[in-house]
Design an enzyme around this catalytic site. Structure first.
Site, mmCIF file in Angstrom:
data_model
loop_
_atom_site.group_PDB
_atom_site.id
_atom_site.type_symbol
_atom_site.label_atom_id
_atom_site.label_comp_id
_atom_site.label_asym_id
_atom_site.label_seq_id
_atom_site.Cartn_x
_atom_site.Cartn_y
_atom_site.Cartn_z
ATOM 1 N N ILE A 191 0.850 -1.189 0.000
ATOM 2 C CA ILE A 191 0.000 0.000 0.000
ATOM 3 C C ILE A 191 0.887 1.241 0.000
ATOM 4 O O ILE A 191 1.554 1.557 0.990
ATOM 5 C CB ILE A 191 -0.936 0.017 1.238
ATOM 6 C CG1 ILE A 191 -1.642 -1.331 1.370
ATOM 7 C CG2 ILE A 191 -1.942 1.142 1.118
ATOM 8 C CD1 ILE A 191 -2.411 -1.764 0.153
ATOM 9 N N GLU A 192 0.904 1.942 -1.120
ATOM 10 C CA GLU A 192 1.729 3.133 -1.261
ATOM 11 C C GLU A 192 1.052 4.103 -2.219
ATOM 12 O O GLU A 192 -0.049 3.854 -2.711
ATOM 13 C CB GLU A 192 3.130 2.762 -1.740
ATOM 14 C CG GLU A 192 3.181 1.898 -2.990
ATOM 15 C CD GLU A 192 4.600 1.526 -3.385
ATOM 16 O OE1 GLU A 192 5.415 2.449 -3.549
ATOM 17 O OE2 GLU A 192 4.880 0.317 -3.523
ATOM 18 N N GLY A 193 1.710 5.219 -2.487
ATOM 19 C CA GLY A 193 1.113 6.219 -3.374
ATOM 20 C C GLY A 193 -0.176 6.760 -2.796
ATOM 21 O O GLY A 193 -0.315 6.944 -1.580
#
Length: 545
Positions: free
Chosen positions: A355-357
């Protein structure tokens, strides 16, 4: 927040240690024996004939005490015969000679087992049996190769724990093909491996052992033993921690598609985190990097082959590019079904969420995902299974950002059981990681220590050892996207020592393809530092926490 640039080039058309090949001392596999007259055979039978055509088969039997891997059948038909269909193998004809290789599900013939290769053919004139039959370059009647492989060399101890020793060696050569290796302690086989690395488990703490390795070929010929190596297991300090694992990321969308089984046999790795499953072209539809739906069979045969040598995969949902499913599916029920379709298609017992951005700051989708994970784990439990979940999150030397920490807090709130929180220890920036030259290993260790401080109050029922055991660290090997940050082999060695001391649950990196290329160029393909192919992979492969 650190960002992770993950570029991939798709194909033009849309393109076999913690978990190495292992065996305990009490579970010795069969011994390969020198070839006599009991070599593998391929027996031909014509089963029917209708005048202008016929049906026939070859039954390939493996009488050896080791698997027949690989296998190859060759025979010649008269020029008046044409094969019209074949099953049980894949035919590549060259003139009148037919070269048959395994289908994806029959790459290995187990000891004592047989497989059938059948075909239909048309013909003119008088019928004639095939000629020149060879199985792995030997005559199909079971006579032929009696030449043993050369002895393995360079046997080296990679690492030791209280109950295991990881070994590597330089491979043997053979006049036909090396099929695998037996590891011995005295006269007892304690591990087998299709490649040049293995981990011997089930050992006693604080005990000296001596090991040798012998190669066997596809005819069952057994080599002489190479030079012995000694190793002493560590003292058992207790602590109650679970075994750790090396599970580096593989950009499975790279072209050509990485061969996981081949990488495992080359490096000794047995676990891979696969990036990435994202939302496809339709709303709330899982897809491998927006190219392959879950029912397309992408990488199925390779994953099955990897599992066949004791390995497994942990697909990762999300990543830096694409849309994570929780941002596309608008309710928990549909999101749960989307994740479940991937779990079902690949028979998964472990999954990751990278989970990034924008996804790491989208609290609504984070809560939706947490509820879906909890539902998935309830479904698995009702079926008598477990579903291990890893959260891979951007991290700084000072720890998770507020958004990253919310992902874990949400999981706790909604009852999603998190096995591992894995920090992406990369691209820190000058403020968090000033003057990073020679310090990237230290900064990676700082991320783990900070994450420990953040997780401890969230999981008050866990012991200190258990909290350390749910921490993973994933650096970007070689040149990072930030030009001043370079993660060298010495940094990985430093991180590996720390991981062993604290018994971290997972040690990984981005990514195996870059490591294997050992090149200078685009960071999607290269590390841009001097290194041997798969040097980082081989460093962490023996890791067991």
């Amino acid at each position: 927040m650190p960002t992770l640039t993950r570029r991939r080039s798709l194909p033009a058309a849309a393109l076999a240690a913690g978990v190495l090949a292992t065996a305990g001392l009490a579970l010795a596999p069969p011994t390969a024996t020198a070839a006599t007259s009991s070599l593998p055979t391929a027996v031909y039978t014509k089963t029917s004939d209708w005048g202008s055509g016929f049906e026939a088969q070859y039954v390939v039997t493996n009488p050896l005490s080791v698997p027949l891997t690989p296998w190859n059948l060759q025979f010649t038909l008269p020029s008046t015969v044409r094969i019209t269909s074949m099953w049980g193998g894949t035919d590549t004809p060259s003139g009148t000679t037919h070269n048959v290789v395994p289908q994806s599900y029959d790459t290995s013939i187990a000891p004592g087992a047989s497989i059938t290769i059948g075909f239909d053919a048309s013909y003119s004139g008088a019928y004639t049996d095939p000629s020149g039959c060879k199985l792995n370059s030997n005559p199909c009647d079971g006579t032929g190769d009696t030449q043993a492989p050369t002895a393995p060399t360079g046997l080296t101890v990679l690492s030791t724990t209280a109950h295991a020793v990881s070994l590597s060696w330089t491979g043997s050569t053979d006049n036909v093909s090396v099929a695998g290796y037996n590891v011995y302690s005295g006269s007892t086989i304690v591990a087998t491996s299709p490649g040049t690395a293995a981990t011997v488990t089930g050992l006693a703490p604080s005990t000296a052992y001596s090991f040798t390795v012998r190669a066997y070929d596809t005819s069952g010929n057994l080599s002489a033993a190479g030079a012995a190596v000694s190793a002493t297991t560590l003292a058992d300090t207790g602590g109650g921690h679970l075994p750790g694992v090396a599970a580096p990321f593989v950009d499975i969308g790279a072209w050509p598609t990485p061969d996981l089984t081949q990488i495992a046999e080359t490096t000794g790795l047995r676990q891979f985190s696969l990036g990435f499953i994202v939302n496809g072209t339709a709303t709330c539809t899982p897809s491998w990097f927006n190219a392959f739906a879950m029912d397309a069979g992408f990488e199925q045969s390779d994953i099955a082959s990897l599992r066949g040598i004791g390995g497994d995969v942990k697909p990762s949902f999300g990543g830096e590019a694409g849309t994570e499913l929780a941002q596309s599916c608008t309710d928990v029920t549909s999101l749960t079904a989307a994740y479940q379709s991937a779990i079902t298609a690949y028979g998964l017992t472990q999954i990751d969420f990278d989970i990034e951005g924008s996804a790491v700051a989208d609290h609504t989708s984070i809560d939706r995902r947490s509820q879906a994970i909890a539902a998935l784990q309830r479904t698995a439990a009702a079926a008598g299974k477990q579903l291990a979940v890893t959260l891979t999150l951007p991290i700084l030397p000072s720890g998770l950002t507020a958004d990253g920490l919310y992902v874990v807090q949400s999981a706790v709130k909604y009852g999603a059981k998190v096995t591992m929180v894995n920090g992406m220890a990369m691209d820190f920036g000058d403020i968090e990681a000033p003057n990073p030259s020679g310090k990237m290993g230290t900064y990676a260790i700082d991320t783990a220590q900070s994450l420990y401080n953040q997780l401890t109050p969230l999981y008050p029922s866990l012991t200190s050892a258990q909290v350390w055991n749910m921490i993973g660290v994933t650096p970007m090997i070689g040149q990072n996207d930030n030009s001043s940050e370079v993660f060298y082999q010495a940094d990985m060695s430093q991180l590996l020592t720390f991981a062993q001391q604290q018994h971290l649950g997972e040690l990984a990196f981005w990514d195996v393809t870059r490591d294997g290329n050992a090149c200078t160029g685009s960071l999607s393909k290269c590390t841009d530092i001097p290194q041997a192919p798969y040097e980082f992979s081989k460093m962490i492969a023996p890791y067991q926490g």
